[in-house]
Design a protein around this motif. Structure first.
Motif, PDB file in Angstrom:
ATOM      1  N   VAL A   1       6.388  62.323 -11.247  1.00 48.19           N
ATOM      2  CA  VAL A   1       7.639  60.796 -10.834  1.00 48.19           C
ATOM      3  C   VAL A   1       8.029  61.443  -9.176  1.00 48.19           C
ATOM      4  CG1 VAL A   1       9.905  59.652 -11.051  1.00 48.19           C
ATOM      5  CG2 VAL A   1       8.402  61.459 -12.832  1.00 48.19           C
ATOM      6  N   LYS A   2       7.900  59.688  -9.050  1.00 48.44           N
ATOM      7  CA  LYS A   2       8.339  59.934  -7.170  1.00 48.44           C
ATOM      8  C   LYS A   2       8.790  58.381  -6.999  1.00 48.44           C
ATOM      9  CE  LYS A   2       6.082  59.459  -3.416  1.00 48.44           C
ATOM     10  NZ  LYS A   2       7.778  59.628  -3.071  1.00 48.44           N
ATOM     11  N   HIS A   3       9.912  58.765  -6.360  1.00 53.30           N
ATOM     12  CA  HIS A   3      10.543  57.498  -5.977  1.00 53.30           C
ATOM     13  C   HIS A   3      10.252  56.738  -4.642  1.00 53.30           C
ATOM     14  CE1 HIS A   3      15.227  58.868  -6.762  1.00 53.30           C
ATOM     15  NE2 HIS A   3      14.157  58.819  -7.679  1.00 53.30           N
ATOM     16  N   LEU A   4      10.190  55.467  -4.110  1.00 51.62           N
ATOM     17  CA  LEU A   4       9.779  55.021  -2.728  1.00 51.62           C
ATOM     18  C   LEU A   4       9.660  54.964  -1.723  1.00 51.62           C
ATOM     19  CD1 LEU A   4       9.224  53.258  -5.590  1.00 51.62           C
ATOM     20  CD2 LEU A   4       7.901  51.489  -4.139  1.00 51.62           C
ATOM     21  N   GLY A   5      10.467  55.937  -1.788  1.00 51.64           N
ATOM     22  CA  GLY A   5      10.947  55.677  -0.286  1.00 51.64           C
ATOM     23  C   GLY A   5      12.128  55.269   0.417  1.00 51.64           C
ATOM     24  N   SER A   6      11.485  55.047   1.873  1.00 53.19           N
ATOM     25  CA  SER A   6      12.750  54.515   2.515  1.00 53.19           C
ATOM     26  C   SER A   6      12.124  53.929   3.927  1.00 53.19           C
ATOM     27  CB  SER A   6      13.989  55.003   3.191  1.00 53.19           C
ATOM     28  OG  SER A   6      14.548  54.321   4.282  1.00 53.19           O
TER      29      SER A   6
ATOM     30  N   LEU B   1       5.937  55.683 -10.412  1.00 50.59           N
ATOM     31  CA  LEU B   1       6.311  55.591  -9.069  1.00 50.59           C
ATOM     32  C   LEU B   1       7.851  54.885  -9.921  1.00 50.59           C
ATOM     33  CD1 LEU B   1       4.009  53.165  -7.423  1.00 50.59           C
ATOM     34  CD2 LEU B   1       5.032  55.675  -6.369  1.00 50.59           C
ATOM     35  N   GLU B   2       8.863  55.242  -8.902  1.00 49.64           N
ATOM     36  CA  GLU B   2      10.298  55.349  -9.666  1.00 49.64           C
ATOM     37  C   GLU B   2      11.034  53.898  -9.507  1.00 49.64           C
ATOM     38  OE1 GLU B   2      12.963  58.677 -10.414  1.00 49.64           O
ATOM     39  OE2 GLU B   2      14.469  57.503 -10.871  1.00 49.64           O
ATOM     40  N   THR B   3      11.772  53.044 -10.223  1.00 45.56           N
ATOM     41  CA  THR B   3      12.451  52.208 -10.085  1.00 45.56           C
ATOM     42  C   THR B   3      13.803  52.547  -9.409  1.00 45.56           C
ATOM     43  OG1 THR B   3      13.488  52.209 -12.166  1.00 45.56           O
ATOM     44  CG2 THR B   3      11.735  50.852 -11.613  1.00 45.56           C
ATOM     45  N   THR B   4      14.282  51.967  -7.361  1.00 46.01           N
ATOM     46  CA  THR B   4      15.458  52.523  -7.459  1.00 46.01           C
ATOM     47  C   THR B   4      16.506  51.272  -7.282  1.00 46.01           C
ATOM     48  OG1 THR B   4      14.976  51.774  -4.838  1.00 46.01           O
ATOM     49  CG2 THR B   4      13.419  54.372  -6.420  1.00 46.01           C
ATOM     50  N   ALA B   5      17.381  51.755  -6.733  1.00 46.03           N
ATOM     51  CA  ALA B   5      19.140  50.963  -6.753  1.00 46.03           C
ATOM     52  C   ALA B   5      18.809  50.536  -5.383  1.00 46.03           C
ATOM     53  CB  ALA B   5      20.353  52.385  -7.026  1.00 46.03           C
ATOM     54  N   GLY B   6      17.706  50.774  -4.497  1.00 44.99           N
ATOM     55  CA  GLY B   6      17.759  50.496  -3.234  1.00 44.99           C
ATOM     56  C   GLY B   6      18.793  50.315  -2.652  1.00 44.99           C
ATOM     57  N   GLN B   7      19.670  51.986  -3.152  1.00 42.82           N
ATOM     58  CA  GLN B   7      20.771  51.946  -1.452  1.00 42.82           C
ATOM     59  C   GLN B   7      20.553  52.368   0.226  1.00 42.82           C
ATOM     60  OE1 GLN B   7      23.437  54.820  -4.050  1.00 42.82           O
ATOM     61  NE2 GLN B   7      23.235  56.004  -1.941  1.00 42.82           N
TER      62      GLN B   7
END
Ligand SMILES: [Zn+2]
Ligand SMILES: [Zn+2]
Length: 279
Positions: A104-109, A142-148
């Motif tokens: 699992v990974k976040h999409l990054g910034s 790909l993990e859905t993120t909060a969009g911080q």
């Protein structure tokens, strides 16, 4: 398939007994210190010990690995991008050696470079990594993120774009985090909200891509773009969508992992709450 994020302290193989202790049938682990670039690599003996522990467990059906927090595969900075790719590739190799299928990974910034540039960098990183690890069948979730802040992945369309742009779309799936999605502005609080959000997900991404859930209630407010997890049923999401999720026949084979606070003291209780919601 209910489970929790558990610790590997004292050895990778301990994650299996930690999961069993909480009554899990699926677990999620880190295989590297999530907050440090440097962490020790595992010996073949440690890897074998984990594989033996998992094989001899009739309780733990699925193990998922979560990427460390430092990698940013969308970074506009070449040095960070390079370092992130190296670390990520090493994790894919290790995941493969452990006999695990999902990472699992976040999409990054995009860190200020703008979303189109960030998504482009990410897409190239994903192709690079999937190409470099072609001999494995490890799937990246790909993990859905909060969009911080400048984080990508808070709209389902970002995930769709990564799948569309990939040369290896068959190795891309999704991990749906209830807290993140809620904080990103997809409501789940009522049965109608729940149906609408999953209909939307199905339209944009496709339910067949959904290979894992993170079940977390939210300390953060709806649409706040802030990522703060809360115990199941005690946050701003409330108990309704969790009841719907654990009884939804579409998701009966999908691992559902809690990442709620105070894992040692509270994981047992949060999992019991979820178990009791089952009809
Ligand atoms: Zn999560
Ligand atoms: Zn989170």
């Amino acid at each position: 398939m209910l489970g929790a994020h558990v610790s590997i302290s004292g050895g990778l193989h301990n994650s299996i007994s930690n999961g069993e202790k909480f009554g899990c049938s699926a677990i999620q682990i880190f295989v590297k210190n999530p907050n440090r670039w440097q962490s020790k690599s595992f010996t073949q003996e440690e890897i074998d010990r984990f594989c033996q522990a998992w094989t001899s467990s009739d309780q733990i059906k699925e193990v998922i690995v979560h990427d460390i927090h430092l990698t940013n595969l969308a970074s506009p900075k070449p040095d960070i991008l390079e370092k992130s790719r190296q670390h990520f590739q090493a994790q894919i190799d290790l995941v493969c050696q452990l006999g695990i299928k999902y990472l699992v990974k976040h999409l990054g910034s995009h860190t200020g470079a703008g979303e189109p540039a960030g998504l482009e960098n990410l897409s190239q990183s994903l192709d690079f990594l999937l190409e470099a690890t072609q001999q494995t069948d490890v799937m990246l979730l790909l993990e859905t993120t909060a969009g911080q802040g400048a984080n990508l992945g808070y709209v389902f369309e970002h995930i769709r774009q990564m799948i569309d742009d990939s040369k290896y779309p068959e190795r891309l799936g999704v991990c749906f985090d209830t807290c993140h999605v809620f904080a990103a502005g997809y409501d789940l609080r009522t049965e109608d909200d729940y149906q609408r959000t999953f209909d939307r997900f199905d339209q944009v991404v496709g339910l067949d891509r959904l290979r894992a859930f993170h079940l977390n209630d939210a300390k953060s407010e709806f649409n706040s773009r802030v990522d703060r997890h809360e115990h199941i049923g005690q946050g701003n999401i409330g108990i309704t969508p969790f009841q719907l999720l654990v009884n939804d026949p579409r998701f009966s084979a999908v691992p559902m992992i809690i990442e709620t606070p105070q894992m040692d003291e509270m994981h047992g209780q949060n999992l019991q709450v979820l178990q009791e919601l089952r009809r």
